[in-house]
Design a protein around this motif. Sequence first.
Motif, short mmCIF file in Angstrom:
data_model
loop_
_atom_site.label_atom_id
_atom_site.label_comp_id
_atom_site.label_asym_id
_atom_site.label_seq_id
_atom_site.Cartn_x
_atom_site.Cartn_y
_atom_site.Cartn_z
N GLY A 16 0.80 -1.22 0.00
CA GLY A 16 0.00 0.00 0.00
C GLY A 16 0.83 1.27 0.00
N SER A 20 1.58 -1.84 -4.91
CA SER A 20 0.14 -2.03 -4.96
C SER A 20 -0.15 -3.51 -4.78
N PHE A 93 4.11 1.31 -7.14
CA PHE A 93 3.22 2.38 -7.53
C PHE A 93 3.93 3.30 -8.53
N GLU A 190 -2.92 4.41 -2.51
CA GLU A 190 -3.60 3.12 -2.72
C GLU A 190 -5.10 3.34 -2.74
#
Length: 223
Positions: A16, A20, A93, A190
């Motif tokens: 998070g 991801s 991410f 997230e």
Amino acid sequence: MFFENPRGYIVFDCDGTLVSSKEAVISAVAEVMSIILQRDVSIEEARKKYGPDMVYTANQFGLDPVGSEIQRNKLMSTWKEVTSKQSNDYKLFAGMKKLILDLLNQEFQLYVWTARDRRSTLRILDDQDVLQHFLELRCLDDTTPKPHPQGLIEMLEDAPKDKIMLIGDSFSDTQGAKSFGVKSIGALWESGITKDGFGEHTADYWATHPSECLEIILNNINK
């Protein structure tokens, strides 16, 4: 990577925050709890009871891994078994690799503090080609679980607190940071993560994208 005189010390949560992973983790929770509870735990139930760390999530299923060594060992071994079979559903991410490299260019020492087990953490970060950038990691099976700050103490006990910042997406991260006496950035990139989810353990700063973190860090770490 090691710096003899780092500009500062940045601690990342894993799931998070760096990667991801929410749906993959929820799927793993459903399988783990089905095995431990010896009943079918659906994805829907796992999603409803899933929380910021494994201790919280286990509590929602009526388990007490902190108070029971037997439950803790069973949870650890089952989690490792389940996650070792998962395909690589974890991705950095967008913007995270750039943030990591920018921090290294500014000579910040980087760390990971996670509620995930060490084996899967190492595999995920290695698959994403960022493992080599972190000096130390503290994982679920290394130390006292979050939000207890023991993992932070073990990695950074001798570092000046005003040069440490933690980036995390849950109240267990910010609660641990406050207990250790350092500032935190609440990661809101997230899906489904909001400021309200941190409750009373609010972050010192907020970021909706990894690209926002560098300026916050540079403005708040003593030079």
